[in-house]
Design an enzyme around this catalytic site. Sequence first.
Site, PDB file in Angstrom:
ATOM      1  N   HIS A  51     -60.495  63.426 -25.797  1.00  0.00           N
ATOM      2  CA  HIS A  51     -60.894  64.741 -26.297  1.00  0.00           C
ATOM      3  C   HIS A  51     -61.552  64.618 -27.673  1.00  0.00           C
ATOM      4  CE1 HIS A  51     -59.578  67.780 -23.452  1.00  0.00           C
ATOM      5  NE2 HIS A  51     -58.495  67.071 -23.211  1.00  0.00           N
ATOM      6  N   ASP A  85     -56.514  74.296 -29.136  1.00  0.00           N
ATOM      7  CA  ASP A  85     -56.415  73.628 -27.840  1.00  0.00           C
ATOM      8  C   ASP A  85     -55.127  72.772 -27.815  1.00  0.00           C
ATOM      9  OD1 ASP A  85     -56.970  72.582 -25.374  1.00  0.00           O
ATOM     10  OD2 ASP A  85     -58.773  71.481 -25.983  1.00  0.00           O
TER      11      ASP A  85
END
Length: 205
Positions: A51, A85
């Site tokens: 990510h 997130d």
Amino acid sequence: MGELILILGGARSGKSAEAVRMARARGDGQVLYVATAEAGDDEMRLRIEKHRAERPTRWDTMEAPHAVGQRIGRQADGHTTIVVDCITLLVSNLLVDKPDPYDDAVQNSVAQEIEAIVQAAKELPSASKVIIVSNEVGYGLAPLTALGRAFRDLVGQANQTLAAAADRVVLMVAGLPLILKGEDPEDRGSPRVDPDANAAVIGNE
């Protein structure tokens, strides 16, 4: 008040990618990426690294496994876009090692975390944007364990609270955005649910 956007979806539906795309679309404004994940094992460390590699290096990253709303409030200055997130891992962090996942203290801690995030978004300048990622966890069979059922219930309630407060809600399905609430300012022709219909009607507007 800053704009609050909630992005929902199942596993590998493109939620995080859509959040990154939205943040990139704002241009050169400074972005704060709030990561709630904790690297508890090698597999999670690899996911976190993947990510991180997908985000622009100029973005600021803040690791916040809890107290997300409070930390956003302290770090918001100078950031026009904030990405959180994700809510799913935040709830998981609050449930870890709790002897009774249905204890009122656990449920209250999750509710307080979510309310703090909503309040932080309200206190941001009007030009700010807060993009929140969360899993839609109610599609599958009922979990077999009490912990699994408590997790599903808490995430579901958190999503409902965030959706009610959000200016825009997007459901990601196979990498495609479905607008559940609000309008798509980019006018990408994304299908949307008509909230005024007797049943959910999907159509291009």
